[in-house]
Scaffold this active site. Structure first.
Site, PDB file in Angstrom:
ATOM      1  N   LYS A  22       0.854  -1.188  -0.057  1.00 63.46           N
ATOM      2  CA  LYS A  22      -0.054  -0.073  -0.103  1.00 63.46           C
ATOM      3  C   LYS A  22       0.745   1.056   0.014  1.00 63.46           C
ATOM      4  O   LYS A  22       0.824   2.186  -0.686  1.00 63.46           O
ATOM      5  CB  LYS A  22      -1.018  -0.111   1.099  1.00 63.46           C
ATOM      6  CG  LYS A  22      -1.810   1.227   1.304  1.00 63.46           C
ATOM      7  CD  LYS A  22      -2.522   1.340   2.565  1.00 63.46           C
ATOM      8  CE  LYS A  22      -1.550   1.749   3.868  1.00 63.46           C
ATOM      9  NZ  LYS A  22      -2.569   2.139   4.924  1.00 63.46           N
ATOM     10  N   GLY A  94      -5.164   7.616   4.687  1.00 61.34           N
ATOM     11  CA  GLY A  94      -4.187   8.605   5.122  1.00 61.34           C
ATOM     12  C   GLY A  94      -3.146   8.594   3.874  1.00 61.34           C
ATOM     13  O   GLY A  94      -2.354   9.749   3.951  1.00 61.34           O
ATOM     14  N   SER A 168       3.024  11.484  12.756  1.00 63.89           N
ATOM     15  CA  SER A 168       2.971  10.883  11.722  1.00 63.89           C
ATOM     16  C   SER A 168       3.965  11.101  10.670  1.00 63.89           C
ATOM     17  O   SER A 168       4.321  12.266  10.429  1.00 63.89           O
ATOM     18  CB  SER A 168       1.576  11.030  10.811  1.00 63.89           C
ATOM     19  OG  SER A 168       1.575  10.115   9.714  1.00 63.89           O
ATOM     20  N   ASP A 319       2.767  -0.623  11.802  1.00 59.45           N
ATOM     21  CA  ASP A 319       1.598  -1.317  11.339  1.00 59.45           C
ATOM     22  C   ASP A 319       1.747  -2.917  11.789  1.00 59.45           C
ATOM     23  O   ASP A 319       0.801  -3.518  12.216  1.00 59.45           O
ATOM     24  CB  ASP A 319       1.297  -1.229   9.963  1.00 59.45           C
ATOM     25  CG  ASP A 319       0.986  -0.050   9.515  1.00 59.45           C
ATOM     26  OD1 ASP A 319       0.174   0.643  10.429  1.00 59.45           O
ATOM     27  OD2 ASP A 319       1.111   0.772   8.521  1.00 59.45           O
ATOM     28  N   ARG A 350      -6.139   2.488  17.882  1.00 61.25           N
ATOM     29  CA  ARG A 350      -5.719   1.072  18.098  1.00 61.25           C
ATOM     30  C   ARG A 350      -5.206   0.528  19.477  1.00 61.25           C
ATOM     31  O   ARG A 350      -5.388  -0.648  19.627  1.00 61.25           O
ATOM     32  CB  ARG A 350      -4.469   0.928  17.027  1.00 61.25           C
ATOM     33  CG  ARG A 350      -5.092   0.742  15.471  1.00 61.25           C
ATOM     34  CD  ARG A 350      -4.078   0.803  14.617  1.00 61.25           C
ATOM     35  NE  ARG A 350      -4.689   0.420  12.952  1.00 61.25           N
ATOM     36  CZ  ARG A 350      -4.023   0.374  12.056  1.00 61.25           C
ATOM     37  NH1 ARG A 350      -2.659   0.819  12.076  1.00 61.25           N
ATOM     38  NH2 ARG A 350      -4.497   0.181  10.928  1.00 61.25           N
ATOM     39  N   ARG A 394      -6.704  -3.742   9.869  1.00 62.59           N
ATOM     40  CA  ARG A 394      -5.673  -4.437  10.609  1.00 62.59           C
ATOM     41  C   ARG A 394      -6.171  -5.191  12.027  1.00 62.59           C
ATOM     42  O   ARG A 394      -5.688  -6.260  12.327  1.00 62.59           O
ATOM     43  CB  ARG A 394      -4.435  -3.650  10.809  1.00 62.59           C
ATOM     44  CG  ARG A 394      -4.075  -3.182   9.637  1.00 62.59           C
ATOM     45  CD  ARG A 394      -2.121  -2.641   9.848  1.00 62.59           C
ATOM     46  NE  ARG A 394      -2.068  -1.928   8.780  1.00 62.59           N
ATOM     47  CZ  ARG A 394      -1.656  -2.594   7.387  1.00 62.59           C
ATOM     48  NH1 ARG A 394      -1.712  -3.928   7.446  1.00 62.59           N
ATOM     49  NH2 ARG A 394      -1.307  -1.930   6.412  1.00 62.59           N
TER      50      ARG A 394
END
Length: 433
Positions: A22, A94, A168, A319, A350, A394
Site C-alpha cells: 500500500k 491517510g 505521523s 503497522d 488502536r 488491521r
C-alpha cells in the site's frame, strides 16, 4: 452487521503471493502523476486506499489507463495538474490524504479535501502548519487541526520548514514529495523524535527512482535541492506488502508452518520487513531469500522451545506491530510493545481497540500512551469470542490468528478491503484442521 466465523484450525502451512505494498502503491501513483512521461505500474495494490488515490488523480486531470488487472499506465502532468478546482473525497486513506494535501497546496488551485468521519478525527495540523510556513493558504472547514480542508491558490516561497515528527511520518513524506514542485531549494527541520522512520526512507527512495534527490542529515534535517523535476522511470513493479506478510508469517510461527510469502524478502525497502526480527526473538524459525520469507514454529528448532514473550521497540514497524499483539497470546510470558503512540491516530485508536478485544479473549492487558503489555490467560482462550473491528482492516486481520487457538467470530470482515480485499480467502487457504 455482517460477520465471519472462523473455526479452530490446528495447522498453518503453505505459500501466499502477497498483494502490492500500500505504501509503495500510493507513493508511486502520486509520483507518476507528477512526473514527465508515462509510467507503467505492475502489481499495484487493488484496494480502497489505492482506489481513492486513483479517483483523485483522475479528477485532477491525470490520464489513467488500466491495461489488465495488474497494470496501470499513468501519464504524468509534468508537475502541474490541469484541473485547478476539485472536491476530493478520500475515504480513510491517510496515504492519499496527507500527500495530496501537501501537493495541492503548491498547485495554485482551489481544492476541497474530505473523508469518512474517522478521517476527520485524524490530526493534520502539523502538516498544515508546515505548509503555511511556505505560504500555503489552507482553511479548516470544521474543527481546527483536523480535516476536512479547503486549499486556496497561494504564492509559495520555500524556506526552512519546521515540522513535528512525533505524530505521523506521512506529514514529512507528503512535504518531501511536494517541495520539488516549487523549483527552489527547501530545508525541512524535524522537531523531536521522528517516528516510523523507514516510511520516510521509503519515500526518499521512491523519489530518487523518479529522479529527485533528497539530502538527509541524521533524522533531523532534510534538504530538497532546487531545479529538480520528476521523470518517469518507465516501468515499476510494486513489491509485496510487508505489513500484510506479517499475518501469514505469524501463523506459521504459531501453528507449525512452514508458511512462505512471496513478493517481499531480504531486499525489501519496507520497514515492516523487520517484523521477522520480532518473530525470531520469540523463537520462530525464519528463512529469507531476496523476495520471499518463510516462517515455522519453534518446534523446528533443535532446542524444542515454544514461542516466548518479548519486550520490543516497535517504532520502525507501527503497522506490523499490531500482529505481535495477537501473536503474544500464543507466547509464554508477558509481551511488551513499546513506541506505539502512533496507533492512537490510525484508522481507529488502536491501543484502546486492541486492549478491549484482547481482554475479551481472557488476556491481561496494560496500556499507556505509547505501550501495550499483554499476558495470555492461564486457561485456554475464550472460545467463540465476538471481535469488533472498528472499521479497521488491521484489527480484522490480526484477530484472524485467534482461530489458531480457538473458534472466533470477526465482525465486519469486509473492512479488510482497505488494503487486502481477499485476505480471508488467502488465510483460510493456508490453515488446516
Amino acid at each position: 452487521m455482517e460477520w465471519l466465523d472462523l473455526p479452530l484450525v490446528r495447522c498453518a502451512a503453505g505459500k501466499v503471493r502477497l498483494p502490492g505494498s500500500k505504501s509503495i502503491s500510493n507513493r508511486v501513483l502520486l509520483l507518476s502523476a507528477l512526473a514527465e512521461g508515462t509510467t507503467t505500474i505492475s502489481n499495484l495494490l487493488e484496494s480502497d486506499d489505492t482506489g481513492r488515490m486513483l479517483d483523485a488523480l483522475k479528477m485532477l486531470g491525470v490520464a489513467v489507463t488500466r491495461t489488465d488487472e495488474d497494470q496501470y499506465l499513468i501519464t504524468g502532468c509534468s508537475g502541474r495538474f490541469s484541473v485547478k478546482e476539485a472536491d476530493l473525497f478520500l475515504g480513510n486513506a491517510g496515504t492519499a490524504f496527507r500527500p495530496l494535501t501537501a501537493v495541492l497546496s503548491l498547485m495554485h488551485g482551489h481544492y476541497h479535501l474530505s473523508g469518512v468521519p474517522r478521517m476527520h478525527e485524524r490530526p493534520i495540523g502539523d502538516l498544515v502548519d508546515a505548509l503555511r510556513q511556505v505560504g500555503a493558504v489552507i482553511t479548516y472547514l470544521e474543527r481546527e487541526h483536523f480535516p476536512p480542508l479547503e486549499i486556496h491558490p497561494a504564492a509559495i516561497h520555500p524556506a526552512d520548514i519546521l515540522i513535528n515528527g512525533n505524530i505521523s511520518s506521512q506529514f514529512l513524506s507528503g512535504l518531501l514529495m511536494a517541495l520539488p514542485l516549487a523549483g527552489e531549494p527547501a530545508t525541512i527541520i524535524v522537531n523531536g523524535t521522528l517516528i516510523s522512520q523507514p516510511y520516510v526512507t521509503l519515500t526518499i527512495a521512491q523519489m530518487a527512482y523518479f529522479g529527485v534527490q533528497v539530502e538527509r542529515e541524521s533524522w533531523l534535517r532534510f534538504i530538497v535541492p532546487g531545479n529538480q523535476i520528476y521523470h518517469s522511470p518507465g516501468k515499476i513493479v510494486v513489491e509485496g506488502d510487508a505489513s500484510s506478510a506479517s499475518y501469514f508469517l505469524a501463523a506459521g510461527a504459531i501453528a507449525g508452518g512452514p508458511v512462505r510469502v512471496d513478493g517481499v524478502g531480504r531486499d525489501s525497502c519496507q520497514g515492516d520487513i523487520r517484523f521477522v526480527e520480532a518473530l525470531e526473538a520469540m523463537g520462530a524459525c525464519i528463512k529469507m531469500g531476496s523476495d520471499w520469507i518463510e516462517s515455522s514454529a519453534p518446534g523446528c528448532r533443535s532446542d524444542g522451545k515454544v514461542l516466548k514473550a518479548i519486550d520490543f521497540d516497535c517504532n520502525h514497524i507501527p503497522d506490523a506491530a499490531m500482529t505481535l499483539a495477537t501473536t503474544a497470546l500464543f507466547a509464554q510470558g508477558t509481551t511488551t510493545l513499546r513506541n506505539i503512540a502512533s496507533w492512537r491516530v490510525k484508522e481507529t485508536d488502536r491501543i484502546t481497540a486492541m486492549s478491549t478485544e484482547l481482554r475479551k479473549l481472557g488476556a491481561q492487558v496494560e496500556s499507556g500512551d505509547d505501550f501495550l503489555r499483554i499476558t495470555p490467560p492461564d486457561d485456554p482462550l475464550v472460545a467463540n469470542t465476538v471481535i469488533d473491528t472498528y472499521d479497521d482492516h488491521r484489527m480484522a486481520m490480526c484477530f484472524s490468528l485467534i482461530s489458531l487457538g480457538t473458534p472466533v467470530r470477526i465482525n465486519d470482515p469486509h473492512c479488510v478491503a482497505k488494503t487486502f480485499p481477499d485476505y480471508f480467502e488467502k488465510f483460510t487457504a493456508i490453515t488446516h484442521q
